[in-house]
Each structure stands twice: as structure tokens, then as C-alpha cells.
Design a protein around this motif. Structure first.
Motif: not given
Length: 325
Positions: A255-268, A273-276
Motif C-alpha cells: 500500500r505504501f511505497s516506503d513500506c519497510r515490511h515490518e507490520g505496516e497495513p497493506g504490506c503485500a 508470508v501469512k498465506a504461506n
């Protein structure tokens, strides 16, 4: 330019002495590379500085290497190094591996630094900074110590000189040290504190014009080059980068272009990972590689980081073309 350096000041040790011939001792000069700029090396001897042009018939050399030259400063031979970091730096005795005891504490990153240091055949000391702000210092320290039962681990406040006295055994005269650590780990603070002294006769001294080698107040030598700071990124080849092409492709859908992939909303990536769909450890390894950088003050992507993304995107395109065919 005159010099008052002795070979011991410059990091000379018995290991190198054993490689000298009688002729070397009587007729030739011993010099250490203190900088490399373009096709020229800057070297320092007991009698002063000189430059040496790189030629195709000369071996690959790096800052920290020792050579034998004749009295006219002509290159004769390169001495075998005690440690080598991929033609980036040589003859480092101890590498301080810096990691902060905060939200950036990263056991995988420390492990990666250990691998680099062991491959180079240098000694490693893990320094966990910001211990004064951490509530679970001993727990995190224990996690690091489990990586290697013989590993030396110190917890410090990099701004407090008294806290750094534990590092004194590694900072003896003539010993060469270097630092590896991620952004914000406290490398700059640690160096600044170690360089401070109330004794004007023991102020830091640059060896040569670049400051790549610097004599610390303790007499130890700090080796600090841009290439050394970027070592952990530059050593990854295209094959390694290609292994993360699928994860990089997922980043576009965050969702966010600067996403750090550390739990931000909308992190693909976290959703995958959650969907294995992708392995969590692979994501951790990817973040480790992407975020490794050696400049505490740098906030933009480093050149190696940009190269990482360009290479990965090229691999993604290549895979698409291959599938289409």
C-alpha cells in the motif's frame, strides 16, 4: 612530506617480518598502502610517503596491504596478508561488529557480519550499543553468544568513554581494526568516543591524505574506507540477488511505497508470508541484504543498494521473457 611513523605505528607485526629476505632488510623499503585513488596507490614508509601507479603486471592490492619497494620506490613484491576482505581491505586484526540494542537488533545481520569476518580470516568482536536504553540486555546478549561459544560480545553505551574500556585489549598499539554495522547502529558515536582524549599528545593522526588509515589515541589503527562500509552489499553477486526477485516483485503491491515490511497495513510481503506463499526466513534474508549499509548518516539508498534493485528488476524481466517463450 615528512613522517615520524615507525613500522610498529603503522601496524607492522612478526607475521610480515618473517616474509622478508636479508636483502629486504638491508637494501629495500617496507611500505603500507594507506589509500587507493583511481590507478594510484598512496603508501607510507618510515621515511615518508610516496605514490605508486597501478600496472597490469602488479597483483591486486588494497588499503592495508604491505609491500616491498626499492630505494627508488619501485614496486618489488606484495607481502602475504594476514586477512583479506575481497580486495577491499587487508591486514585487519579485529573487526568490531556493531548492532544496536533497540528495534533494529538483528541477529541475522550479526551472523552475516560474522561470516564475512571469518571468511576474511580476521577476529570478530560483537559490540551491542545503546545498552543504556535497553530493558533486556542480557537476553539479547545471550542470543548473540549462542552463535559461537568462543565469540566475544560486549554491551556498551557508545557515548560513554568509561563504558568502552572493555574494548581496550583490542585497541593496542599497532593493531588494525575496522567496523561493520547497519545504519543507526552507533558506529559513528563509537568511533568519536574512542577518538576523544584529554591528552593532546595522543590525538588521532591521519596516515596519508585520505584518512582511510588513522592512528587512534590508543595507538591502534582504524581502517575506514567507503568500500569497507559497503562490503556486505558489494559481495553479493547476481545469482544471490536473483533469489529475491519474487519478493521484490511483491513490493510493488504494498500500500505504501516506503513500506519497510515490518507490520505496516497493506504490506503485500507480510500478507504473502501469512498465506504461506513465501518463506518468512527468505523475507528476513531479503530485508537483511536490502537494508545493509555502512553509513550512519546516510538516509538515501547507497549505490550498491541501487545496483541491487536494478539487478533484481532485470532478473524479473528476464524471467517474464523466458516464460513467454
Amino acid at each position: 612530506m615528512d613522517s615520524t611513523f615507525t613500522l610498529l605505528d603503522l601496524g607492522w607485526q612478526a607475521y610480515f617480518q618473517q616474509q622478508l629476505s636479508l636483502d629486504d632488510l638491508e637494501s629495500n623499503r617496507i611500505a603500507r598502502i594507506c589509500a587507493k585513488t583511481g590507478s594510484h596507490y598512496e603508501l607510507v614508509t618510515e621515511s615518508g610517503f610516496f605514490t605508486l601507479e597501478d600496472h597490469s603486471d602488479m597483483p591486486n592490492m588494497a588499503v592495508g596491504d604491505w609491500i616491498v619497494a626499492d630505494t627508488d620506490n619501485n614496486f618489488l613484491r606484495l607481502l602475504e596478508s594476514s586477512s583479506t576482505f575481497e580486495n577491499i581491505a587487508s591486514n585487519i586484526d579485529t573487526v568490531f561488529l556493531i548492532c544496536a540494542l533497540n528495534q533494529d537488533f538483528n541477529l541475522a545481520l550479526i551472523k552475516r557480519y560474522l561470516e564475512l569476518t571469518h571468511d576474511a580470516q580476521a577476529d570478530a568482536v560483537v559490540i551491542l550499543t545503546k545498552a543504556d536504553t535497553c530493558d533486556d540486555v542480557m537476553e539479547k546478549r545471550a542470543q548473540v553468544e549462542k552463535l559461537d561459544p568462543l565469540l566475544i560480545v560486549e554491551t556498551v553505551n557508545a557515548l560513554d568513554s568509561e563504558s568502552l574500556t572493555c574494548l581496550s585489549p583490542f585497541l593496542k598499539k599497532g593493531k588494525t581494526i575496522a567496523l561493520l554495522g547497519a545504519v543507526g547502529s552507533g558506529k559513528s558515536a563509537l568511533i568519536n568516543t574512542l577518538m576523544k582524549t584529554s591528552d593532546s599528545t595522543k590525538s588521532p593522526v591521519n596516515i596519508g591524505t585520505s584518512g582511510s588509515l588513522k592512528i587512534m589515541p590508543s595507538g591502534a589503527i582504524l581502517l575506514d574506507t567507503d568500500s569497507m562500509r559497503e562490503l556486505q552489499l558489494s559481495e553479493f553477486d547476481g545469482t544471490t540477488i536473483a533469489n529475491f526477485a519474487d519478493i521484490i516483485a511483491l513490493e510493488k503491491h504494498c500500500r505504501f511505497s516506503d513500506c519497510r515490511h515490518e507490520g505496516e497495513p497493506g504490506c503485500a510481503i507480510k500478507a504473502a508470508v501469512k498465506a504461506n506463499q513465501i518463506d518468512e526466513q527468505r523475507v528476513a534474508d531479503f530485508l537483511l541484504l536490502r537494508n545493509e549499509d555502512g553509513d550512519d548518516d546516510q538516509v538515501t539508498k547507497s549505490k550498491p543498494q541501487e545496483k541491487f534493485y536494478r539487478s533484481a528488476q532485470s532478473d524479473i524481466r528476464a524471467r517474464k521473457h523466458s516464460s513467454a517463450e
